[in-house]
Design an enzyme around this catalytic site. Structure first.
Site, PDB file in Angstrom:
ATOM      1  N   ASP A  64      53.965  40.808  34.246  1.00  0.00           N
ATOM      2  CA  ASP A  64      53.881  42.195  33.782  1.00  0.00           C
ATOM      3  C   ASP A  64      55.240  42.874  33.927  1.00  0.00           C
ATOM      4  O   ASP A  64      55.804  42.900  35.018  1.00  0.00           O
ATOM      5  CB  ASP A  64      52.815  42.952  34.588  1.00  0.00           C
ATOM      6  CG  ASP A  64      52.343  44.199  33.860  1.00  0.00           C
ATOM      7  OD1 ASP A  64      53.191  45.028  33.475  1.00  0.00           O
ATOM      8  OD2 ASP A  64      51.126  44.350  33.666  1.00  0.00           O
ATOM      9  N   SER A 115      50.743  48.384  29.456  1.00  0.00           N
ATOM     10  CA  SER A 115      50.091  47.081  29.653  1.00  0.00           C
ATOM     11  C   SER A 115      48.728  47.023  28.980  1.00  0.00           C
ATOM     12  O   SER A 115      48.269  45.937  28.607  1.00  0.00           O
ATOM     13  CB  SER A 115      49.934  46.796  31.143  1.00  0.00           C
ATOM     14  OG  SER A 115      51.192  46.710  31.750  1.00  0.00           O
ATOM     15  N   ASP A 166      42.757  46.513  36.694  1.00  0.00           N
ATOM     16  CA  ASP A 166      44.008  46.988  36.110  1.00  0.00           C
ATOM     17  C   ASP A 166      44.098  46.481  34.660  1.00  0.00           C
ATOM     18  O   ASP A 166      43.390  45.552  34.263  1.00  0.00           O
ATOM     19  CB  ASP A 166      45.182  46.472  36.951  1.00  0.00           C
ATOM     20  CG  ASP A 166      46.441  47.298  36.763  1.00  0.00           C
ATOM     21  OD1 ASP A 166      46.349  48.490  36.412  1.00  0.00           O
ATOM     22  OD2 ASP A 166      47.539  46.742  36.989  1.00  0.00           O
ATOM     23  N   THR A 168      45.925  44.632  32.545  1.00  0.00           N
ATOM     24  CA  THR A 168      46.108  43.268  32.027  1.00  0.00           C
ATOM     25  C   THR A 168      44.898  42.370  32.269  1.00  0.00           C
ATOM     26  O   THR A 168      44.456  41.682  31.341  1.00  0.00           O
ATOM     27  CB  THR A 168      47.400  42.660  32.605  1.00  0.00           C
ATOM     28  OG1 THR A 168      48.461  43.593  32.397  1.00  0.00           O
ATOM     29  CG2 THR A 168      47.737  41.338  31.954  1.00  0.00           C
ATOM     30  N   ARG A 179      42.288  53.237  30.223  1.00  0.00           N
ATOM     31  CA  ARG A 179      42.479  52.254  31.287  1.00  0.00           C
ATOM     32  C   ARG A 179      42.109  52.758  32.676  1.00  0.00           C
ATOM     33  O   ARG A 179      41.952  51.965  33.600  1.00  0.00           O
ATOM     34  CB  ARG A 179      43.926  51.769  31.281  1.00  0.00           C
ATOM     35  CG  ARG A 179      44.926  52.894  31.493  1.00  0.00           C
ATOM     36  CD  ARG A 179      46.358  52.410  31.387  1.00  0.00           C
ATOM     37  NE  ARG A 179      46.730  51.564  32.513  1.00  0.00           N
ATOM     38  CZ  ARG A 179      47.858  50.881  32.593  1.00  0.00           C
ATOM     39  NH1 ARG A 179      48.737  50.932  31.596  1.00  0.00           N
ATOM     40  NH2 ARG A 179      48.140  50.156  33.637  1.00  0.00           N
ATOM     41  N   GLN A 330      43.749  33.155  32.280  1.00  0.00           N
ATOM     42  CA  GLN A 330      44.915  34.040  32.286  1.00  0.00           C
ATOM     43  C   GLN A 330      45.326  34.305  33.731  1.00  0.00           C
ATOM     44  O   GLN A 330      44.473  34.570  34.578  1.00  0.00           O
ATOM     45  CB  GLN A 330      44.613  35.374  31.594  1.00  0.00           C
ATOM     46  CG  GLN A 330      45.799  36.356  31.625  1.00  0.00           C
ATOM     47  CD  GLN A 330      45.501  37.661  30.915  1.00  0.00           C
ATOM     48  OE1 GLN A 330      45.385  37.692  29.686  1.00  0.00           O
ATOM     49  NE2 GLN A 330      45.382  38.750  31.661  1.00  0.00           N
ATOM     50  N   GLU A 332      48.093  36.694  35.879  1.00  0.00           N
ATOM     51  CA  GLU A 332      49.075  37.772  35.778  1.00  0.00           C
ATOM     52  C   GLU A 332      49.832  37.989  37.083  1.00  0.00           C
ATOM     53  O   GLU A 332      49.228  38.143  38.141  1.00  0.00           O
ATOM     54  CB  GLU A 332      48.385  39.106  35.422  1.00  0.00           C
ATOM     55  CG  GLU A 332      49.414  40.206  35.205  1.00  0.00           C
ATOM     56  CD  GLU A 332      48.908  41.632  35.433  1.00  0.00           C
ATOM     57  OE1 GLU A 332      49.584  42.550  34.952  1.00  0.00           O
ATOM     58  OE2 GLU A 332      47.867  41.825  36.087  1.00  0.00           O
ATOM     59  N   ASP A 337      56.141  44.560  37.409  1.00  0.00           N
ATOM     60  CA  ASP A 337      56.110  45.884  36.778  1.00  0.00           C
ATOM     61  C   ASP A 337      56.054  46.996  37.811  1.00  0.00           C
ATOM     62  O   ASP A 337      56.835  47.955  37.750  1.00  0.00           O
ATOM     63  CB  ASP A 337      54.882  45.957  35.865  1.00  0.00           C
ATOM     64  CG  ASP A 337      54.560  47.367  35.411  1.00  0.00           C
ATOM     65  OD1 ASP A 337      55.219  47.841  34.468  1.00  0.00           O
ATOM     66  OD2 ASP A 337      53.680  48.007  36.011  1.00  0.00           O
ATOM     67  N   LYS A 338      55.171  46.877  38.768  1.00  0.00           N
ATOM     68  CA  LYS A 338      54.954  48.007  39.680  1.00  0.00           C
ATOM     69  C   LYS A 338      56.184  48.254  40.545  1.00  0.00           C
ATOM     70  O   LYS A 338      56.517  49.399  40.866  1.00  0.00           O
ATOM     71  CB  LYS A 338      53.697  47.759  40.514  1.00  0.00           C
ATOM     72  CG  LYS A 338      52.435  47.697  39.620  1.00  0.00           C
ATOM     73  CD  LYS A 338      51.172  47.476  40.395  1.00  0.00           C
ATOM     74  CE  LYS A 338      50.003  47.070  39.485  1.00  0.00           C
ATOM     75  NZ  LYS A 338      49.795  47.946  38.337  1.00  0.00           N
ATOM     76  N   HIS A 341      58.844  49.900  38.419  1.00  0.00           N
ATOM     77  CA  HIS A 341      58.565  51.347  38.393  1.00  0.00           C
ATOM     78  C   HIS A 341      59.121  52.017  39.649  1.00  0.00           C
ATOM     79  O   HIS A 341      59.593  53.149  39.609  1.00  0.00           O
ATOM     80  CB  HIS A 341      57.052  51.600  38.337  1.00  0.00           C
ATOM     81  CG  HIS A 341      56.433  51.447  36.980  1.00  0.00           C
ATOM     82  ND1 HIS A 341      56.796  52.213  35.902  1.00  0.00           N
ATOM     83  CD2 HIS A 341      55.454  50.611  36.529  1.00  0.00           C
ATOM     84  CE1 HIS A 341      56.065  51.866  34.846  1.00  0.00           C
ATOM     85  NE2 HIS A 341      55.248  50.884  35.194  1.00  0.00           N
ATOM     86  N   ASP A 379      54.335  41.416  29.005  1.00  0.00           N
ATOM     87  CA  ASP A 379      53.678  42.386  28.122  1.00  0.00           C
ATOM     88  C   ASP A 379      54.632  43.455  27.607  1.00  0.00           C
ATOM     89  O   ASP A 379      54.349  44.093  26.602  1.00  0.00           O
ATOM     90  CB  ASP A 379      52.460  43.012  28.806  1.00  0.00           C
ATOM     91  CG  ASP A 379      52.760  43.586  30.175  1.00  0.00           C
ATOM     92  OD1 ASP A 379      53.907  43.448  30.650  1.00  0.00           O
ATOM     93  OD2 ASP A 379      51.849  44.188  30.764  1.00  0.00           O
ATOM     94  N   HIS A 380      55.748  43.646  28.303  1.00  0.00           N
ATOM     95  CA  HIS A 380      56.737  44.627  27.850  1.00  0.00           C
ATOM     96  C   HIS A 380      57.991  44.474  28.695  1.00  0.00           C
ATOM     97  O   HIS A 380      57.946  43.901  29.783  1.00  0.00           O
ATOM     98  CB  HIS A 380      56.205  46.057  27.952  1.00  0.00           C
ATOM     99  CG  HIS A 380      55.660  46.405  29.312  1.00  0.00           C
ATOM    100  ND1 HIS A 380      56.466  46.686  30.393  1.00  0.00           N
ATOM    101  CD2 HIS A 380      54.390  46.490  29.778  1.00  0.00           C
ATOM    102  CE1 HIS A 380      55.712  46.949  31.443  1.00  0.00           C
ATOM    103  NE2 HIS A 380      54.441  46.817  31.099  1.00  0.00           N
ATOM    104  N   HIS A 423      58.820  51.776  31.282  1.00  0.00           N
ATOM    105  CA  HIS A 423      58.847  50.576  30.444  1.00  0.00           C
ATOM    106  C   HIS A 423      59.913  50.757  29.367  1.00  0.00           C
ATOM    107  O   HIS A 423      60.301  51.885  29.063  1.00  0.00           O
ATOM    108  CB  HIS A 423      57.505  50.369  29.732  1.00  0.00           C
ATOM    109  CG  HIS A 423      56.353  50.196  30.651  1.00  0.00           C
ATOM    110  ND1 HIS A 423      55.056  50.112  30.203  1.00  0.00           N
ATOM    111  CD2 HIS A 423      56.282  50.083  32.003  1.00  0.00           C
ATOM    112  CE1 HIS A 423      54.239  49.954  31.222  1.00  0.00           C
ATOM    113  NE2 HIS A 423      54.955  49.942  32.325  1.00  0.00           N
TER     114      HIS A 423
END
Ligand SMILES: [Zn+2]
Length: 460
Positions: A64, A115, A166, A168, A179, A330, A332, A337-338, A341, A379-380, A423
Site C-alpha cells: 500500500d 486505497s 481497511d 484494501t 470506506r 491477496q 497487503e 502507506d500509513k 503519511h 495501489d498508489h 498520496h
C-alpha cells in the site's frame, strides 16, 4: 545463507538486542546481495518467463502506497543500492496507472486515488470514486475477484497488516459506499448499507458473509461491535463469524496451531497491527544520520506478514475436493502507506522490508508450484523521495545510514509539517511471475489486474 552472511546476521541480532544503534536493523537478511547483472543478455530468461494459459493459484501482493521511491528507499537501506529485494526478482515488470474517477461521473478522472478506489479497481475491473468499497461510481455493488473465485470453487484468502476492514482487504469481500463503514456501529456515512435499513451491513459483517477461507490482520474492535438487525441482532460480529464456522485466533501461537478443518479468522490487533521498525521522525531542517531499530511496542506474540502469508498458503493449498482447484490470495503490506503519511522513514522502510519477506514466501511457493501466478504491485504512489544529502528542502527530512554505509536523505513534502502526508498520482510498478504474468508488461491500468486474474483462473 553463506557462513559470512549468517555471521553478519547473528551480529546484527546481537547489536539490536543490546540496543546499540549501529549496524542498523535487518540490513543483512533476504536475497543475496550481488552486483548488477544487467550486463548479461536476459532474452531467453524473459522468454522463458512468458507463459500463457491457466493458473491453479493466484497470489496478489499489494504494497500500500509502495511507489518506486518507497521500493528504492527500502532497497538502499536494507540491501544497498546494488542489492535486490525479493520483489525485484520477478522476471516481468511494467507500470500501471492508478487514477480514480469522480463520484457520479466516471467520465472524469480523479488523478490521485485512495486505497479504496484503487483496490476496487483491481477487485472489480471498474474504476470508481475515492472512498468506494467495490461499488461503482454511482454506488452500485460490483462482484469482486474473491467473490468470483469462491463462486468458481477456489479457496480464498485475504491477509493484511491493517484492520481487515481497511480499504484494501475490504474491497475483496464487501460493498459499501464509504470506506469508513467498518462495523455495525460505524455506519454514519453508509445509511443505505446498514443492516437496520435493509442493506448488507458493515464491512466487518459483509466480510463474514462473503466468507474467505482465511482472513488475517487487525481490526478486532469492529468484530466486538453489535449487529443491529437480522439473524444476529444484538450479538457481536465475532459471534456472527463463529456461527458461520470460523475459528478465531489472536496471536502467532494460535495462528501456528490453526488447522484446516474450519475457515480461519486471525485478529491480531484491536486496530492496525504494530509496525516492525522505528527510528528518527522526519522533520523540517532534517535529522542527524541515524538508523532504524526494532519497534519496542511490537507485541511479542504478533505474527509478521510473512508468517501470515506462509500460514495462508499452507491452509489454502489443499489437494482434496473441488476437482483440484487452487486458490486466490491477496496479501497487503498496509503500513508502508500509513508510515509514509506519518513521515516516518524507518516505519515505512521496515514495513516495506516486511512486505518483501512476504513476497519471498509467495515466490518460494510459486517456484515449487509452477501453476501459480504471482503479482506484486501497489495501489498508489506516495510522498517519500530520496534527495541529495545537502538539499535545502522546505519539507520534512530524515537521514539514514544505509547498508552501503552512506547517508540517504528522505524527504516528505506533500503536506505541511504536522499534517498527514499525501498520496501521489504517479503510475506504479507491477511485477509478475507465472501463467498470464506477461500481461503486466508495458504500461497498463490497474483495472487490468481483474481481467488478468479472471483469465488465469477462468473465472465467470
Ligand atoms: Zn494512504
Amino acid at each position: 545463507m553463506s557462513r559470512r552472511r549468517r555471521w553478519v546476521a547473528a551480529v546484527g541480532t546481537l547489536v539490536v538486542t543490546l540496543g546499540v544503534a549501529v549496524p542498523a536493523l535487518a540490513q543483512d537478511s533476504g536475497p543475496q546481495d550481488r552486483t548488477l547483472q544487467a550486463s548479461g543478455d536476459r532474452t531467453s530468461e524473459v522468454r522463458n518467463a512468458i507463459r500463457g494459459g491457466r493458473a491453479r493459484n493466484v497470489i496478489l501482493f499489494i504494497g500500500d502506497g509502495m511507489g518506486d521511491s518507497e521500493i528504492t528507499a527500502a532497497r538502499n537501506y536494507a540491501r544497498g543500492a546494488a542489492g535486490r529485494l525479493a520483489m525485484d526478482e520477478l522476471p516481468l515488470t511494467g507500470a500501471y496507472t492508478t487514477y480514480s474517477v469522480q463520484k457520479g461521473d466516471p467520465s472524469k478522472p480523479d488523478y490521485v486515488t485512495d486505497s479504496a478506489a484503487s483496490g476496487s479497481g483491481w477487485a472489480t475491473g471498474q474504476k470508481t470514486y475515492n472512498g468506494a468499497i467495490s461499488v461503482d461510481a454511482y454506488g452500485n455493488p460490483v462482484p469482486t475477484l474473491l467473490e468470483l473465485a469462491k463462486r468458481n470453487g477456489y479457496r480464498t484468502g485475504d491477509v493484511t497488516t491493517a484492520e481487515v476492514q481497511d480499504a484494501t482487504p475490504a474491497v475483496l469481500g464487501a460493498h459499501v459506499v464509504d470506506r469508513s463503514c467498518k462495523g455495525p456501529e460505524s455506519m454514519a456515512r453508509c445509511p443505505s448499507n446498514a443492516k437496520e435499513n435493509g442493506g448488507a451491513g458493515s464491512i466487518a459483517e459483509q466480510l463474514v458473509q462473503t466468507g474467505p477461507d482465511v482472513l488475517l490482520g487487525g481490526g478486532k474492535n469492529y468484530f466486538d461491535q453489535k449487529v443491529r438487525a437480522g439473524e444476529f441482532q444484538g450479538r457481536t460480529v465475532l459471534e456472527q463469524a463463529t456461527a458461520a464456522g470460523y475459528q478465531s485466533v489472536t496471536d502467532a501461537d494460535g495462528l501456528a496451531r490453526a488447522g484446516r478443518d474450519r475457515p480461519l479468522l486471525g485478529l491480531f490487533a484491536d486496530g492496525n497491527m504494530e509496525v516492525q521498525w522505528t527510528g528518527p521522525a522526519a522533520r523540517v531542517g532534517g535529522t542527524p544520520p541515524g538508523t532504524c531499530q526494532a519497534n519496542p511496542n511490537l507485541p511479542a506474540g504478533a505474527p509478521k506478514l510473512a508468517d501470515m502469508t506462509r500460514k495462508a498458503l499452507d491452509l489454502l493449498d489443499r489437494q482434496d475436493g473441488n476437482a483440484g482447484k487452487g486458490f486466490f490470495l491477496q496479501v497487503e503490506g498496509a503500513s508502508i502507506d500509513k508510515q509514509d503519511h506519518a513521515a516516518d522513514p524507518c516505519g515505512q522502510i521496515g514495513e516495506t522490508v516486511g512486505f518483501d519477506e512476504a513476497v519471498a514466501a509467495g515466490t518460494a511457493f510459486a517456484r515449487s508450484h509452477p501453476d501459480t501466478l504471482v503479482l506484486v504491485t501497489a495501489d498508489h504512489g506516495h510522498t517519500s523521495q530520496i534527495i541529495p544529502n545537502d538539499a535545502q528542502s522546505p519539507g520534512q527530512t530524515a537521514t539514514l545510514v544505509t547498508r552501503d554505509g552512506v547517508p540517504m536523505t528522505i524527504n516528505y513534502g506533500t503536506s505541511v509539517a504536522g499534517r498527514s502526508q499525501e498520496h501521489t498520482g504517479t503510475q506504479v510498478r507491477i511485477a509478475g511471475y507465472g501463467p498470464q504474468a506477461a500481461n503486466v508488461v508495458g504500461v497498463t491500468d490497474q483495472t487490468e489486474v481483474f481481467h488478468t486474474v479472471s483469465r488465469a483462473l477462468s473465472l465467470r
